[in-house]
Design a protein around this motif. Structure first.
Motif, mmCIF file in Angstrom:
data_model
loop_
_atom_site.group_PDB
_atom_site.id
_atom_site.type_symbol
_atom_site.label_atom_id
_atom_site.label_comp_id
_atom_site.label_asym_id
_atom_site.label_seq_id
_atom_site.Cartn_x
_atom_site.Cartn_y
_atom_site.Cartn_z
ATOM 1 N N ILE A 110 63.426 44.090 12.584
ATOM 2 C CA ILE A 110 63.604 43.130 11.481
ATOM 3 C C ILE A 110 62.709 43.429 10.280
ATOM 4 O O ILE A 110 62.672 42.653 9.325
ATOM 5 N N GLY A 111 61.994 44.541 10.304
ATOM 6 C CA GLY A 111 61.149 44.819 9.150
ATOM 7 C C GLY A 111 60.230 46.000 9.404
ATOM 8 O O GLY A 111 60.405 46.748 10.375
ATOM 9 N N ARG A 112 59.256 46.134 8.515
ATOM 10 C CA ARG A 112 58.405 47.314 8.557
ATOM 11 C C ARG A 112 56.977 46.923 8.162
ATOM 12 O O ARG A 112 56.766 46.004 7.372
ATOM 13 N N VAL A 113 56.020 47.626 8.738
ATOM 14 C CA VAL A 113 54.611 47.405 8.415
ATOM 15 C C VAL A 113 54.259 48.180 7.148
ATOM 16 O O VAL A 113 54.562 49.365 7.044
ATOM 17 N N GLU A 114 53.658 47.477 6.172
ATOM 18 C CA GLU A 114 53.332 48.083 4.882
ATOM 19 C C GLU A 114 51.821 48.012 4.629
ATOM 20 O O GLU A 114 51.093 47.333 5.355
ATOM 21 N N HIS A 115 51.396 48.704 3.562
ATOM 22 C CA HIS A 115 49.990 48.599 3.153
ATOM 23 C C HIS A 115 49.682 47.184 2.681
ATOM 24 O O HIS A 115 50.492 46.562 1.995
ATOM 25 N N LEU A 116 48.493 46.719 3.030
ATOM 26 C CA LEU A 116 48.055 45.408 2.569
ATOM 27 C C LEU A 116 47.594 45.535 1.119
ATOM 28 O O LEU A 116 46.799 46.414 0.796
ATOM 29 N N GLY A 117 48.115 44.653 0.251
ATOM 30 C CA GLY A 117 47.682 44.666 -1.141
ATOM 31 C C GLY A 117 46.357 43.949 -1.311
ATOM 32 O O GLY A 117 45.662 43.635 -0.335
ATOM 33 N N ASP A 118 46.012 43.643 -2.535
ATOM 34 C CA ASP A 118 44.746 42.963 -2.819
ATOM 35 C C ASP A 118 44.775 41.510 -2.382
ATOM 36 O O ASP A 118 43.732 40.906 -2.142
ATOM 37 N N ASP A 119 45.977 40.947 -2.300
ATOM 38 C CA ASP A 119 46.115 39.523 -2.049
ATOM 39 C C ASP A 119 46.452 39.266 -0.582
ATOM 40 O O ASP A 119 47.560 39.514 -0.136
ATOM 41 N N ARG A 120 45.477 38.765 0.169
ATOM 42 C CA ARG A 120 45.702 38.516 1.595
ATOM 43 C C ARG A 120 46.774 37.447 1.815
ATOM 44 O O ARG A 120 47.383 37.388 2.882
ATOM 45 N N ALA A 121 46.998 36.600 0.818
ATOM 46 C CA ALA A 121 48.028 35.562 0.966
ATOM 47 C C ALA A 121 49.411 36.180 1.132
ATOM 48 O O ALA A 121 50.317 35.555 1.679
ATOM 49 N N SER A 122 49.568 37.404 0.658
ATOM 50 C CA SER A 122 50.870 38.070 0.800
ATOM 51 C C SER A 122 50.852 39.075 1.954
ATOM 52 O O SER A 122 51.503 40.103 1.901
ATOM 53 N N ARG A 123 50.110 38.762 3.026
ATOM 54 C CA ARG A 123 50.041 39.684 4.161
ATOM 55 C C ARG A 123 51.305 39.637 5.010
ATOM 56 O O ARG A 123 51.546 40.518 5.825
ATOM 57 N N VAL A 124 52.111 38.575 4.857
ATOM 58 C CA VAL A 124 53.451 38.545 5.460
ATOM 59 C C VAL A 124 54.441 38.260 4.334
ATOM 60 O O VAL A 124 54.291 37.272 3.602
ATOM 61 N N THR A 125 55.421 39.140 4.178
ATOM 62 C CA THR A 125 56.384 38.980 3.088
ATOM 63 C C THR A 125 57.803 39.060 3.632
ATOM 64 O O THR A 125 58.040 39.598 4.720
ATOM 65 N N VAL A 126 58.729 38.489 2.862
ATOM 66 C CA VAL A 126 60.156 38.550 3.179
ATOM 67 C C VAL A 126 60.815 39.263 2.007
ATOM 68 O O VAL A 126 60.782 38.752 0.885
ATOM 69 N N ASP A 127 61.314 40.482 2.279
ATOM 70 C CA ASP A 127 61.882 41.305 1.221
ATOM 71 C C ASP A 127 60.856 41.502 0.094
ATOM 72 O O ASP A 127 61.202 41.458 -1.086
ATOM 73 N N GLY A 128 59.610 41.685 0.484
ATOM 74 C CA GLY A 128 58.547 41.980 -0.479
ATOM 75 C C GLY A 128 57.891 40.774 -1.112
ATOM 76 O O GLY A 128 56.889 40.913 -1.819
ATOM 77 N N ARG A 129 58.443 39.595 -0.884
ATOM 78 C CA ARG A 129 57.894 38.396 -1.547
ATOM 79 C C ARG A 129 57.365 37.386 -0.509
ATOM 80 O O ARG A 129 57.863 37.307 0.604
ATOM 81 N N VAL A 130 56.389 36.589 -0.925
ATOM 82 C CA VAL A 130 55.883 35.530 -0.055
ATOM 83 C C VAL A 130 56.950 34.451 0.079
ATOM 84 O O VAL A 130 57.532 34.025 -0.918
ATOM 85 N N HIS A 131 57.230 34.047 1.321
ATOM 86 C CA HIS A 131 58.228 33.003 1.571
ATOM 87 C C HIS A 131 57.742 31.693 0.974
ATOM 88 O O HIS A 131 56.573 31.331 1.113
#
Lengths: 335, 335
Positions: free
Chosen positions: B302-323
């Motif tokens: 259902i998805g892929r593990v990506e690099h963590l950006g600067d914003d920890r709030a976006s550590r889980v995303t749906v199609d690249g965006r925070v739900h």
């Protein structure tokens, strides 16, 4: 280390569990705790992983409920935490095992001060370390009443578990630890009276001191049966008698009642022997040994295993007779 | 086997726990239960002894409180018992381990019908067997509210535990089991509406069906991280993201939403994707795998593990965006 917060009640300004949240409560509980080498995976994952070097694990669980098993106006959170671990660790010692890890579930109302959960967690950690072990995992949930559930894990270190079913006619009955102290402390707390000079039994009620190492010592010495005194000496010896199909006879002359108990009994106006025979919650260990040479130094001989007669009601006797008082504490008697 | 007593309320004439006593409740719970060979000492002594053949034991604990985690007017005692075991067994599966024993503590009011405790114990036993294991020990105490605490033990069968901390950038995210079913059932129970035709999600809320064997399968296949979905997919993936220091990105196109969920969502008038992303209590397993060839048949990518950006709030995303919705269930939010 958190200072013992004492037994005073909450103030309106201190933070509550609801305000800081479940994850913060857990985070504070596990911060700066050093796990022993036997903890392979500690708190923070889906499960803990604990070493079980001989290929077996002993495991026991008990639940404590506020108002039933402890009271925040009688004991501090640290004391309650210690008691919760102690009564579970005693079950592991009663198998002849060494404590190797504790898991704790804490249910508490949303308005519980974090001071209280911090104190409970500190007490649980302190007692787990006293038992030679650590808190390896846990859970925090919302509950209308404060409730603590503990599971203790134990390492049998290659020995056979010492069961309740191994007592044989002719064995000596012996105990290690304290008998009647917690009941004496409870009686003083229930009475409307001056409690000056009775700190030892009051403390014993708040924090039992199970003889953890005496369980391992008994197993090494070849104890034939073993249990812990959670409900009362006569009641718990009844479990050995039932499982072993024998009669357990106590010689009251061998029960050396300490001055602290005699003094408390005088103050309350009861016979201290009743506390020794029927008081629970000290988590002494009691068991049976083949002969005097097998009884370790820490243990006191108090009777002998006899043939069971026709009447199962007399499976535990004091000087050959059924004790006339109540035999111990049960969970659902009316309060 | 005890018939499922259903959800009707107690009558005045049936026996209560206080009337029969704690020992009778336990005696009824253990009668005629056949323990597996891995149970070296079963219920009835101070502690159970369970085989730990590879020299380690996985252990996890969770508490369920009436009114908070279950309701006797929504679920039968058997269903509640099953749920209590399932949510703990899922934690063992989430380590890649096989369930090897459960310990249960039951706190209940004195006027609880024995029919209810019998049903709870029957449900716990049935689910323990479904998880390939057994109830090896327990405790019954008096409590103002019905509370169930379960500790699950697990056998890693020689494998390394699959932790939350092992996800690597580029890994595939996959799940096994159900997502959103329990939340759908809960939404229907909370709504004042006709629930005809929605039995599947209602049943899923009452009794989760964790994919126990999928945990072992994932570990055998070399899963790099694993957890169970107890609070919600996004919330629990957040734990893997935190522990692994990565970002978890879900591709919503890969979430095939079953007809049962879509039908329930239409009835309640919400977007079924919200249930899939944020609904807890189904105890699906979710984890990460090095590549497609490593993903076992029972698992859905259902998805892929990506690099963590600067914003920890976006550590889980749906199609690249925070739900934008809520991310999951927590213990102390206001009800």
């Amino acid at each position: 280390m958190i200072d013992d917060p004492g037994t005073e009640s909450a103030t309106d300004t201190e933070p509550t569990v609801a305000q800081v949240g479940e994850f913060e409560v857990i985070s504070r509980a596990v911060a700066d705790r050093v796990q022993p080498p036997s903890t392979i995976v500690g708190p923070g994952d889906d499960a803990a992983v604990v070493a079980a070097p001989d290929g077996r694990i002993a495991a026991s669980t008990d639940m404590l409920v506020h108002g039933r098993h402890f009271r925040l106006d009688w004991s501090s959170p640290v004391q309650i935490g210690r008691k919760a671990i102690a009564q579970n660790g005693a079950d592991i010692a009663a198998m002849g095992a060494r404590c190797s890890g504790f898991l704790v579930s804490l249910g508490c109302p949303a308005d519980t001060p974090v001071r209280v959960t911090d104190g409970l967690n500190e007490g649980m950690w302190l007692e787990a370390v006293a038992a030679g072990s650590a808190i390896v995992g846990g859970d925090v949930v919302q509950s209308p009443e404060l409730v603590i559930s503990v599971t203790a894990l134990g390492d049998l270190q290659g020995r056979a578990p010492v069961l309740r079913s191994g007592a044989r006619v002719g064995d000596l009955i012996a105990y290690a630890g304290r008998l009647g102290w917690s009941a004496a402390g409870l009686a003083l707390l229930l009475a409307d009276m001056d409690r000056t000079g009775h700190d030892a039994v009051l403390d014993a009620h708040r924090v039992p001191v199970p003889p953890y190492r005496a369980g391992v010592g008994a197993a090494e010495a070849g104890a034939t049966s073993l249990t812990d005194v959670s409900d009362g000496l006569l009641s718990d010896l009844g479990h050995i008698a039932d499982a072993s199909n024998v009669r357990m006879d106590i010689d009251p002359e061998l029960l050396d009642i300490p001055a602290e108990l005699r003094s408390a009994a005088t103050a309350v106006g009861i016979d201290s022997l009743d506390w020794v025979l029927t008081g629970g919650e000290d988590h002494a260990l009691v068991g049976t040994f083949g002969d005097h040479s097998a009884v370790p130094a820490e243990w006191t001989v108090i009777g002998r295993v006899e043939h069971l007669g026709d009447d199962r009601a007399s499976r535990v006797t004091v000087d050959g007779r059924v004790h006339s008082g109540r035999s111990g504490w049960t969970s659902f008697e009316s309060e």
